[in-house]
Design a protein around this motif. Sequence first.
Motif, PDB file in Angstrom:
ATOM      1  N   VAL A  30       0.822  -1.216   0.000  1.00  0.00           N
ATOM      2  CA  VAL A  30       0.000   0.000   0.000  1.00  0.00           C
ATOM      3  C   VAL A  30       0.855   1.264   0.000  1.00  0.00           C
ATOM      4  N   GLU A  31       2.090   1.152   0.452  1.00  0.00           N
ATOM      5  CA  GLU A  31       3.011   2.294   0.439  1.00  0.00           C
ATOM      6  C   GLU A  31       3.877   2.297  -0.819  1.00  0.00           C
ATOM      7  N   GLY A  32       3.636   1.359  -1.713  1.00  0.00           N
ATOM      8  CA  GLY A  32       4.419   1.234  -2.937  1.00  0.00           C
ATOM      9  C   GLY A  32       4.957  -0.176  -3.086  1.00  0.00           C
ATOM     10  N   GLN A  33       5.464  -0.450  -4.258  1.00  0.00           N
ATOM     11  CA  GLN A  33       5.993  -1.772  -4.564  1.00  0.00           C
ATOM     12  C   GLN A  33       7.253  -2.036  -3.734  1.00  0.00           C
ATOM     13  N   PHE A  34       7.394  -3.274  -3.252  1.00  0.00           N
ATOM     14  CA  PHE A  34       8.605  -3.633  -2.511  1.00  0.00           C
ATOM     15  C   PHE A  34       9.124  -4.982  -2.967  1.00  0.00           C
ATOM     16  N   GLY A  35      10.429  -5.136  -2.869  1.00  0.00           N
ATOM     17  CA  GLY A  35      11.081  -6.391  -3.236  1.00  0.00           C
ATOM     18  C   GLY A  35      11.743  -7.011  -2.033  1.00  0.00           C
ATOM     19  N   VAL A  36      11.817  -8.335  -2.021  1.00  0.00           N
ATOM     20  CA  VAL A  36      12.396  -9.071  -0.911  1.00  0.00           C
ATOM     21  C   VAL A  36      13.392 -10.090  -1.436  1.00  0.00           C
ATOM     22  N   LEU A  37      14.588 -10.058  -0.875  1.00  0.00           N
ATOM     23  CA  LEU A  37      15.624 -11.060  -1.111  1.00  0.00           C
ATOM     24  C   LEU A  37      15.858 -11.817   0.189  1.00  0.00           C
ATOM     25  N   VAL A  38      16.585 -12.910   0.120  1.00  0.00           N
ATOM     26  CA  VAL A  38      16.880 -13.684   1.318  1.00  0.00           C
ATOM     27  C   VAL A  38      17.583 -12.795   2.352  1.00  0.00           C
ATOM     28  N   ASN A  39      17.317 -13.038   3.619  1.00  0.00           N
ATOM     29  CA  ASN A  39      17.863 -12.287   4.760  1.00  0.00           C
ATOM     30  C   ASN A  39      17.325 -10.863   4.862  1.00  0.00           C
ATOM     31  N   HIS A  40      16.189 -10.592   4.263  1.00  0.00           N
ATOM     32  CA  HIS A  40      15.560  -9.281   4.386  1.00  0.00           C
ATOM     33  C   HIS A  40      15.120  -9.074   5.830  1.00  0.00           C
ATOM     34  N   ILE A  41      15.107  -7.835   6.269  1.00  0.00           N
ATOM     35  CA  ILE A  41      14.639  -7.523   7.614  1.00  0.00           C
ATOM     36  C   ILE A  41      13.155  -7.896   7.731  1.00  0.00           C
ATOM     37  N   PRO A  42      12.724  -8.464   8.836  1.00  0.00           N
ATOM     38  CA  PRO A  42      11.311  -8.834   8.985  1.00  0.00           C
ATOM     39  C   PRO A  42      10.394  -7.611   9.003  1.00  0.00           C
ATOM     40  N   PHE A  43       9.237  -7.739   8.355  1.00  0.00           N
ATOM     41  CA  PHE A  43       8.213  -6.696   8.405  1.00  0.00           C
ATOM     42  C   PHE A  43       6.879  -7.267   7.943  1.00  0.00           C
ATOM     43  N   LEU A  44       5.834  -6.496   8.177  1.00  0.00           N
ATOM     44  CA  LEU A  44       4.479  -6.847   7.765  1.00  0.00           C
ATOM     45  C   LEU A  44       3.950  -5.677   6.944  1.00  0.00           C
ATOM     46  N   SER A  45       3.277  -5.979   5.821  1.00  0.00           N
ATOM     47  CA  SER A  45       2.747  -4.915   4.967  1.00  0.00           C
ATOM     48  C   SER A  45       1.367  -5.283   4.454  1.00  0.00           C
ATOM     49  N   ALA A  46       0.481  -4.288   4.403  1.00  0.00           N
ATOM     50  CA  ALA A  46      -0.787  -4.446   3.698  1.00  0.00           C
ATOM     51  C   ALA A  46      -0.482  -4.386   2.203  1.00  0.00           C
ATOM     52  N   LEU A  47      -1.276  -5.108   1.412  1.00  0.00           N
ATOM     53  CA  LEU A  47      -1.058  -5.169  -0.027  1.00  0.00           C
ATOM     54  C   LEU A  47      -2.204  -4.521  -0.783  1.00  0.00           C
ATOM     55  N   ASN A  48      -1.859  -3.865  -1.870  1.00  0.00           N
ATOM     56  CA  ASN A  48      -2.830  -3.282  -2.793  1.00  0.00           C
ATOM     57  C   ASN A  48      -3.279  -4.326  -3.799  1.00  0.00           C
ATOM     58  N   VAL A  49      -4.333  -4.015  -4.513  1.00  0.00           N
ATOM     59  CA  VAL A  49      -4.704  -4.791  -5.684  1.00  0.00           C
ATOM     60  C   VAL A  49      -3.616  -4.557  -6.713  1.00  0.00           C
TER      61      VAL A  49
END
Length: 135
Positions: A30-49
Amino acid sequence: MAEKTLLLEVVTPDRQVFSGDVDIVVCPGVEGQFGVLVNHIPFLSALNVGEMYYRKGGQAEFIFLGGGFAEVTGEKVTVLADSAERGREIDVERAKRAKERAERRLAQGRTADLDWARAEAALRRSLERLKVAGR
């Protein structure tokens, strides 16, 4: 040295859409597109359509998401989607009909019996589904 991968799980209330090891995951937050690679910092995000994709060995796969949440840990991404469809699963004709219905409703202009926000959301969903199906 073996490359490390992420475990990606995409689930809806009805089914598991995907589960497997991937190199990268990109989601429509919801705050914009994000990418995740291995060892990314933990987080929780709401997703857009919108569309999400993952890559494994240079091959990208696209999934339509109808909103939801993503939980990221260092080794795993869990997508809890309201709805989700792999690109090859999308019924293109159905999506085109939904797009046309939404466009007709919006073309009527603002009236008392038209839920404008719902019509706009239907149009956006259909456009995103068609985009993912075309990938």
